[in-house]
Design an enzyme around this catalytic site. Sequence first.
Site, PDB file in Angstrom:
ATOM      1  N   HIS A 443      -4.604   2.456  -3.091  1.00 23.18           N
ATOM      2  CA  HIS A 443      -3.582   1.923  -2.193  1.00 23.18           C
ATOM      3  C   HIS A 443      -4.187   0.805  -1.349  1.00 23.18           C
ATOM      4  CE1 HIS A 443       0.103   1.795  -0.001  1.00 23.18           C
ATOM      5  NE2 HIS A 443      -0.477   2.079   1.155  1.00 23.18           N
ATOM      6  N   ASP A 469       1.320  -1.307   6.241  1.00 20.29           N
ATOM      7  CA  ASP A 469       1.251  -0.364   5.128  1.00 20.29           C
ATOM      8  C   ASP A 469       2.599  -0.385   4.417  1.00 20.29           C
ATOM      9  OD1 ASP A 469       0.892   1.693   3.372  1.00 20.29           O
ATOM     10  OD2 ASP A 469       0.364   3.210   4.852  1.00 20.29           O
TER      11      ASP A 469
END
Length: 660
Positions: A443, A469
Amino acid sequence: MQCSPDPEDVAPMAVSTHDIPVFNEAFDPYGPEGFLALDIDTFSKFMQRTDNRAMSKPTIVRGIPWRILAICRSQQGNRHSVGSRNKTNHNFGFFLQCNNDDILQKRGMWRCYGSATLEVLNADGPSIQKKIHHSFHNSEVDWGFSNYDNYETLISPKEGYVVNDTIKLRCRFTADVPSGANYMWDSKHHTGCIGLRNQGATCYMNSILQAFYFTTGFRRAVYNMEVGTEPNESNIVLAMQRVFYELQMSNEAVETNSLTRAFGWDKLDAFNQHDVQEFCRVLLDNLETKMKGTSEEKSIPNLFRGNMKSFIKCTDVEYESSRTESFYDVQLNVLGMDSLERAFEAYTAIELLDDENKYDAGDFGLQRAEKGVKFVELPPVLHVQLMRFQYCGVEQKINERFSFPEKMNLSNCCELSPQLTEEDCVYSLHAVLVHSGEFHGGHYVTYINVNLHESTVDPTVSARWCKFDDDVVSRTTTDDAIAVNFGGEKTMNSSAYMLVYVRDNAIDQVLAPIPDAHIPQTVSRTFEMERLHRNREKKKLEEEQLCMNIALVTPDIVATNHAFDLIDQETLHDQIPHEIVWKHMMTAELYQFVHDRLFEKSARPRIDMFDSDEEAKEARRNSINTINPRSFRFRLWRMTDGYGLERLSQKLTTRLRPME
C-alpha cells in the site's frame, strides 16, 4: 498487556484528583496527537481497595475522547506471598482509554490505532516511561499495564515518585483516523484537503498525483495547457485538469477513472500496481510532449529538470573529458547506506583510476585520473527515488533504516558556479511517499507539508503535515511523516521510497497558492458544466428510485378496444400518455393528480415531493388536509397482467379510494 480489570465485590472508593487542564482553543480536536495529565491525591488510600479507579478529563483527538485510567488491581495468584517485596495485595494499573463514551459506541464496530508513552513523573530524577501500541476497538477500549511498576518502588520516599501522597501521571499519545462501517471521516472539514478514490490498486498513482497537485507551479502549468482536439476519453490533459480542478473545488474524494481511461487502461489494469517511478516519468514525458509549441513548453523542465556532469579528470596533466546530462529525478541506493546525506556522497564520490585501470588521455597516453559526477544545475523541485526495490538474487524490498533530513544542503555534491551558487543548493522537504508491504504488492500513502510556503513566508508558522491515504486525509505529526518512515526492523516493512524536496529560494515561485479565481475560465467553465450535468443525473437517478411510471387508461380508451384484453398492449405503450408519480404519494394526492391531468386543473399550489425540509413537509400536510374526497366524480382502478395462483391468494385491493 490488556487492561480489562477484574472487579471484586467491594464498592470502589471515591478518589480526589487534580487534573491539569490541557484544553486550548487553538487545539485541533481532529488532530493526530494529545496530552493527558492526572494527579491522584491520597495515593496510599487509593491503593487499599480493589477496583478503585481514577480517570483524567478527556482530550479529544481524531474526534473521539481519550483518558488516563488508573486502577487498583488485585494481585493474581497471590504472588505477593512468595518472595515479593510488595506488602500490599494490590497492583497499580496504568492505562490509556479510548472512547469509553457513547460517541462511537452507538455506531457499532469501530477501530482506532494509537501509540502512547505512559509516564509517572519524578520530583527529583528521571521519570518512569513505558510505551504502548494498540489497535483500540469497541470491544477493547483501553490498553496499558495491569502492574505498571513495583508498588514499593512507587511509594518509596527515596525514589521521589509519590510526594505528599500524590502521584503524577502523564501520557503523550498519537492516533490514526478511526475506521468503521458507520464512521465517516470528513477530510475537507478536518484538514482542508480531500483525497483520491482507489480503483482497486491505484494507491501508488494517488500518492504521486497528490504530490504533483501540491506542487502548485505544476498545477498551474496543467491548468494553462491546451486541451487540443483529442477525444475526451483519451485526452490526458483534460483528465489531469479534471483531477486537479476537483481536488481544489470539491468537498468529496475525487474519482480518477477518467485519467486511467485516458491512459488506455482497462478495469484489470486498475487492479495491478505499476512501477511508481516509471509512471511518474511516463506522465511527465506525455505532458511535456503535449506542451511543445505552446506557452507552457518549458514549464515541466523549469520545475523538475536538472543537469549533472560526468567527468574524468587527469591528476598529472591538464586534461579532462566531461559530458553533461539532464535528469528529472535522482536514484539513490539504500542498501549499505544509512542516510540521504551519505547516499548523495556515495553518488558523487570520486573514483581514482590508477595502475591497470589508468585512463587513456589520447596524446597524453595512460594517465592517473579521477572519475565522478557533479551536479551543475539543480531543479526547483527535486524528486529523489530511493531504490528500495532491487533484484539481489531474488526480487526483494530493502527495508533498511535510511534517514533523511527536513533541510538539506547539496553544495558538497555540486560544481558551484555563477549559475549554481550555494544558495541554490539548500532544499526543504515537501513530500514523503511511503510504501508498506513487500516487493510484489503493498500500500502507498503520501505525507505532504501543506503549508511549506506559508512557513517560509512567515517563520512563526510551523509545519503542517497531512497524510494522504487514498480518500482519507488527516493531520499528522512531523515525526510520523519523517522519522517513522526511515524504515528498519521495527517498521513492519513500511518505509519511504520517494522524497520531494523544494529549493528554498524557489518555494515562493513553486508553491505559491492558486486562488479559485485564478483558475482559467475555460477550465472552470468546462468542469462546472460537467458538475452541473453530473448533479442533474444524480438527482434524476434519485428521483427515479422514488418515482414510478403510470398510464392513465380511461373508459373511452377501453371501449375502443375489441381485442381479448381490456386494452391492447401496443396501444398502452405507444399511444396512451404516461405520467411519473411519487411512489409514496397518498391516495388523496393521487386522485388530485389524476383530476388535474384529465379533468380540470385546480388552483392548488404545486408541492415539490422531493423537498425534504420541514417547511415543505408542513406545506404538503396542509395541502392533503384541504383535499375533499367527495369532490371527485371518478374512481381509480389498478390493472395488472399477473394471473398467477399466488396472486389469487393475496388480498390485493384493486380499487383505490381516497380517505373520507
